[in-house]
Write a protein that holds these residues in place. Sequence first.
Motif, PDB file in Angstrom:
ATOM      1  N   ARG A  58       0.812  -1.215   0.000  1.00 13.45           N
ATOM      2  CA  ARG A  58       0.000   0.000   0.000  1.00 13.45           C
ATOM      3  C   ARG A  58       0.850   1.272   0.000  1.00 13.45           C
ATOM      4  NH1 ARG A  58      -5.267  -1.201   0.717  1.00 13.45           N
ATOM      5  NH2 ARG A  58      -5.707  -3.295   1.467  1.00 13.45           N
TER       6      ARG A  58
ATOM      7  N   THR B   5       2.161   3.308  -4.015  1.00  9.26           N
ATOM      8  CA  THR B   5       1.643   4.464  -4.768  1.00  9.26           C
ATOM      9  C   THR B   5       2.171   5.781  -4.202  1.00  9.26           C
ATOM     10  OG1 THR B   5      -0.345   4.286  -3.413  1.00  9.26           O
ATOM     11  CG2 THR B   5      -0.466   3.366  -5.607  1.00  9.26           C
TER      12      THR B   5
ATOM     13  N   ARG C 161       0.229  -7.682  -7.746  1.00  8.39           N
ATOM     14  CA  ARG C 161      -0.783  -7.498  -8.805  1.00  8.39           C
ATOM     15  C   ARG C 161      -1.450  -6.133  -8.673  1.00  8.39           C
ATOM     16  NH1 ARG C 161      -3.011 -11.504 -11.470  1.00  8.39           N
ATOM     17  NH2 ARG C 161      -2.257 -13.608 -11.212  1.00  8.39           N
ATOM     18  N   GLU C 162      -1.623  -5.712  -7.400  1.00  2.91           N
ATOM     19  CA  GLU C 162      -2.356  -4.464  -7.168  1.00  2.91           C
ATOM     20  C   GLU C 162      -1.505  -3.245  -7.477  1.00  2.91           C
ATOM     21  OE1 GLU C 162      -2.087  -6.933  -4.997  1.00  2.91           O
ATOM     22  OE2 GLU C 162      -4.085  -7.799  -5.183  1.00  2.91           O
TER      23      GLU C 162
ATOM     24  N   LYS D 238      -9.195   1.497  -8.427  1.00  7.54           N
ATOM     25  CA  LYS D 238      -8.301   0.404  -8.069  1.00  7.54           C
ATOM     26  C   LYS D 238      -7.108   0.877  -7.217  1.00  7.54           C
ATOM     27  CE  LYS D 238      -8.463  -2.607 -11.404  1.00  7.54           C
ATOM     28  NZ  LYS D 238      -8.133  -3.203 -12.689  1.00  7.54           N
ATOM     29  N   LEU D 239      -6.342   1.811  -7.761  1.00  6.75           N
ATOM     30  CA  LEU D 239      -5.118   2.242  -7.080  1.00  6.75           C
ATOM     31  C   LEU D 239      -5.401   3.046  -5.815  1.00  6.75           C
ATOM     32  CD1 LEU D 239      -2.768   3.053 -10.072  1.00  6.75           C
ATOM     33  CD2 LEU D 239      -2.580   1.200  -8.436  1.00  6.75           C
TER      34      LEU D 239
ATOM     35  N   PHE E 128      -6.633   0.737  -3.175  1.00  8.22           N
ATOM     36  CA  PHE E 128      -5.575  -0.135  -2.650  1.00  8.22           C
ATOM     37  C   PHE E 128      -4.671   0.624  -1.685  1.00  8.22           C
ATOM     38  CE2 PHE E 128      -1.341  -2.056  -3.033  1.00  8.22           C
ATOM     39  CZ  PHE E 128      -1.642  -3.317  -2.549  1.00  8.22           C
ATOM     40  N   SER E 129      -4.403   1.893  -2.050  1.00 11.11           N
ATOM     41  CA  SER E 129      -3.503   2.670  -1.194  1.00 11.11           C
ATOM     42  C   SER E 129      -4.245   3.434  -0.108  1.00 11.11           C
ATOM     43  CB  SER E 129      -2.693   3.643  -2.050  1.00 11.11           C
ATOM     44  OG  SER E 129      -3.580   4.501  -2.732  1.00 11.11           O
TER      45      SER E 129
ATOM     46  N   ALA F  53      -7.333  -6.702  -8.805  1.00 11.69           N
ATOM     47  CA  ALA F  53      -6.137  -6.266  -9.518  1.00 11.69           C
ATOM     48  C   ALA F  53      -6.310  -6.649 -10.984  1.00 11.69           C
ATOM     49  CB  ALA F  53      -4.917  -6.969  -8.945  1.00 11.69           C
TER      50      ALA F  53
END
Lengths: 290, 528
Positions: free
Chosen positions: A169, A172, A196-197, B65-66, B69-70, B126
């Motif tokens: 996490r 990014t 994958r993420e 998505k990103l 996730f973050s 993902a």
Amino acid sequence: MLIAALGLFALLPFSVEAYEVLILQSSRAPAYDEALKGIRSVHRFTERLLVLSDYMDVDLQRIAREDRPLLIIALGDNAYLSARKIRQIPVVVLMAPNYRGGSGGHPALTGIELHLPPERYLTVFNAMGLKRVGIIGNPVKSGHYIRLIQQSAPRYGIEPIVREVSSPREVTGQLASLRGEIDALWLLPDDTAVTRETTDAYFLFSMQQQVPVVAFSSAYLQSGAAVAVEIQRYDIGRQAGEIVTALLDGDDASARAPAFPRKSSLKTNPTVLRRLGLSLDSASRAGSSR
Amino acid sequence: MSQLNNTKQFLRSFQSRIFIAFTLLTLVIAIAFMVIMANNEIQNYHQRSKEKARLLATILADSVKLPLFSGDVITLETLANALLETPQVAHVVIADHDKRILVERSSKYIHGTPSDMTTEGMPVHATASTPSVDSALSGGPATMPPPFGLVHVSIDTRDLKLSIRNSLFKTGAAVLVFWLAVLAATYPILKRITKSFDLLTQGLGTMMEGNFSLKIPVESDDEAGRATQAVNRLAAALEERETENRNLQAELVNALQLEIQEEKRKFMAKMIQTNRMTSLGLLISSMAHNINTPNGAIKLAGHYIQRSWKDMLPILEGVAKDEGNFQVGGLQFSEAKNEFSSAADSICRNAERVERVIQDLRAYNVGERSAFAPGVSVNQAVEGALTIVRAHGSQAQVKIVHRLDPALPTITGNQNQIEQVVVNLLLNAMQATPGNGEGVTITTCHIPSQQEIQIIVMDEGEGLPELVAQNLFKPFTSTRIDKGGSGLGLYISNFIITEHKGRIEFSSNSPQGTIVTVCLPVMPAGDC
């Protein structure tokens, strides 16, 4: 039924013929078959193949005790983690991403790392004229390799800009901190930094910042990587086969340091390279396949 | 009442029924079409709204998505607000993998109940094609990790419902217009198509009144036209048959008239014959009286001559003995005495015979015909009949042979009637016999085993034709009607013998001729 099973179990030690090498394979995958083919091309030996994914639980200690092989070859991470518990038999490890050259206290464990020498990548960056290379990795898993990079990079005129993450996490956020700071992104085989993420984040960054991503596998080319420098599994097998030959001939495994793969192959995504206005000279291509 | 009759007549009309059936069928099809179309439209609208919601959820899931996730909530809020700007999007929810809601936003412009909304959820995965480090290095198959978040997008479907309503209204209007157009177009078309049937039914109506000379015009070569042609042919055939019937009826009437006239003629002939017989009876009575008188005198004279001759004969024989033979009536006495005696006997015998014939004729004519009596001699009846037949004189060339059983028992019956039967049978036999040497034989006999007497009449004539043999006992059946035969002889004879409890049988007399057997029972008088 139970009596018959017990009878078969009692007969098991006598039903297996004596062999030289116990091959532990994490799962049934084409990559392992390719590496095994490389090993067998170097030296023919008697063997027993055990695919761990075929069993719920394998009593490896008992097998080793009863079969008494001369050598164990471990293919894949699971096989590596299982084999390193067998301390009385030499182990040759290959195709295991988590094998970073350390023996983990094993007296006779050696093998071929899955990471290519940093020089292969640095040559490519150099050939593309990219100086500032961003690297994101977990210091626990990739700290040794990052240090090798930092040691070798100046020789190629490359400035590695490293961001450490302890969780996917964080990727990014760390990527955001690299905006405008780098000319290229180096994707390490680190399963904390590259998941994958998070993969999309790398290629989104690449697209937004117009910097190429150099990956360790050609599998990422279709996702948007510009260049991939990857191992040659057959040659890793041959490299491991040579170690196996030497150990079977009586060499001491503890005296053998883990080795990097000897050969690599360079693959590119021409569309991405063209969009980013980059090119690779033939020398760097030839060097990549050494 | 008249209106009701008109309506009933209209409903019974073939044309009206087709028109009503067709229009009703069209209406049902149009309504079914409308229902199917409306149902399909509703399903399409629902499907489209769900697809739209799913598409928006997919887009949102891909875009979050990103940041999801973050854990970048600010970016998530920005993305949710951006989606709410899309028309019809009413509500957006973004949750993490624990279903903890990170962002929930509703549109400021859309306020509807949950029933007005279509909500679709989409898990956040993902990228499927991206390999993990392990699979990228080992070349193993990529595995799909569990979703790490979930998004829900609700869209307002009130506009869609309105659209469905509008669509239904338009479809209904189109169906109604279509149906009215079908009605307007159907009637003249139907009238044109069924013109042949109209002509046919009108023609059939005329024919039902008896006018088969009508030719129904054939308008087309379809089924109705072919039916019309068939009806025309049928009518022509019926007319022809009717003409034939009329002709046949006329011929039949004529034939009946002729037959009646013929019957009348025959009947009159019989009446004349009967009248003649009656006259004959009277004549016989008169003749019997007129003959009996002189015959009595002749008979008396004959007896007197006989007695006188008996007295005179010894004298005359003495004279002849003394004086020699002498002439009497041109003959020598020796020859004449026998002749004279024979002549006297002949006079007496023939006078008696004449007397008997006259007696029999009278008895035949006026005798008691219906009275039955015991002790009737069949042989006497036969002899009486022979006497009459011989006296009749016709067919004299036919030889009659009679063989009568002397030991014949008597019967109970009417002698005259039996005599009449025998006369009829003998006359028939004689008339059937050509006469060139052939004869008629009558025989009587007693059959004790059957307790009956038989009278058998055989001829060697031409035999009985088959048709006559089948109708022997029917009245007025005769082969000699044209020669004065009444055709009643055997009919009456059969009646008489049946009254005597007997029977008459016919058989063929080989090699030719006929045998008639009359069987009469021998029974006490009280049994009759």
